[in-house]
Design a protein around this motif. Structure first.
Motif, PDB file in Angstrom:
ATOM      1  N   ARG A 135      -5.973  -3.688   1.864  1.00 34.84           N
ATOM      2  CA  ARG A 135      -6.795  -2.679   1.205  1.00 34.84           C
ATOM      3  C   ARG A 135      -7.143  -3.265  -0.165  1.00 34.84           C
ATOM      4  O   ARG A 135      -6.246  -3.515  -0.980  1.00 34.84           O
ATOM      5  N   LEU A 183      -3.661  -4.786  -1.398  1.00 31.51           N
ATOM      6  CA  LEU A 183      -2.458  -4.107  -0.908  1.00 31.51           C
ATOM      7  C   LEU A 183      -2.261  -4.393   0.575  1.00 31.51           C
ATOM      8  O   LEU A 183      -3.176  -4.203   1.383  1.00 31.51           O
ATOM      9  N   ASP A 200       0.869  -1.193   0.000  1.00 32.17           N
ATOM     10  CA  ASP A 200       0.000   0.000   0.000  1.00 32.17           C
ATOM     11  C   ASP A 200       0.902   1.238   0.000  1.00 32.17           C
ATOM     12  O   ASP A 200       1.588   1.507   0.987  1.00 32.17           O
ATOM     13  N   THR A 245      -1.350  -2.219   5.226  1.00 31.75           N
ATOM     14  CA  THR A 245      -2.225  -1.067   5.066  1.00 31.75           C
ATOM     15  C   THR A 245      -2.777  -0.659   6.421  1.00 31.75           C
ATOM     16  O   THR A 245      -2.880  -1.484   7.328  1.00 31.75           O
TER      17      THR A 245
END
Ligand SMILES: [Zn+2]
Length: 239
Positions: free
Chosen positions: A233, A173, A118, A176
């Motif tokens: 994410r 991602l 992220d 995060t």
């Protein structure tokens, strides 16, 4: 669809800065997808040639060792292949040159899902600073996926090489601060730990790391009613 609503992709590309990043961030989820029959490939920006607190170590010897450790960790989960871009560790920049290389990999492999760092996270849970290579590579990965790989006028030389533009459906991602996808890794936590253990050069005491990894996964899992979890994410680009 499982309770955590994890999709069932055919191909997943995982793009990471250093050997061991994927094992910490995503290996439990990767193991689930491999078990389901997905083809997963790893793309590593660096060979981890700065990853030592011993100032007398030969960086090339370290890189050779870490590349082998990463290949073993991938084999532990049944990952289809590992590629290294050979960028210098500690000096990854979100350059157009690197974006082109990742775009090429995306267009060649045609993954529905790309996993990566992220790029928006500077402080992970206010517990540590996110490595600059993670931030830079996360950013260039997102940029490669959208819109670069999708649009044919970007790097048209790829098309002359026989590649097609490619629309990635989703980003996952890790590391995060804003996880909106909690993945149940209760059945794959042991294999995540086994894959992480392959990175022998990185641990003075693996027992301590293992305790931390298990506790973190179990605490996250508890919040969702799973024995263990990884958080991402998740960004849906195409529906
Ligand atoms: Zn890293």
């Amino acid at each position: 669809m499982p309770a955590d609503r994890l999709p069932s992709p055919e191909r997943v590309l995982v793009v990471a800065a250093h050997p061991d990043d994927i094992e910490f961030g995503a290996a439990g989820t990767v193991a689930r997808w491999v078990d389901e029959g997905a083809q997963v490939r790893y793309l590593l920006a660096t060979r981890g040639d700065k990853g030592s607190d011993d100032g007398t170590i030969d960086p090339e010897a370290l890189a050779v060792r870490r590349e082998a450790e990463q290949r073993s960790a991938a084999a532990e989960l049944g990952v289809a292949g590992v590629d290294f871009l050979g960028e210098p560790d500690g000096q990854v920049e979100p350059s157009l040159r690197l974006r082109e290389r990742i775009t090429y990999a995306v267009r060649r492999f045609q993954p529905e899902i790309v996993m990566g760092h992220d790029p928006t996270v500077l402080f992970v849970n206010n517990e540590w600073v996110n490595h600059p290579d993670h931030r830079a590579l996360g950013l260039v990965t997102v940029d490669a996926v959208f819109p670069t790989a999708r649009d044919p006028l970007n790097f048209p030389e790829h098309l002359r090489d026989g590649l097609d533009p490619w629309k990635v459906a989703e980003l996952f991602l890790w590391s995060t601060n804003e996880a909106n996808q909690i993945v149940d890794i209760g059945d794959t936590l042991d294999r995540k730990v086994a894959a992480l253990r392959c990175h022998e050069s990185q641990f003075r005491s693996f027992a301590e790391t293992e305790r931390w990894v298990r506790r973190t996964a179990e605490e996250l899992g508890e919040r969702a009613g799973y024995r263990a979890a990884e958080g991402f994410r998740r960004v849906m680009l195409a529906r």
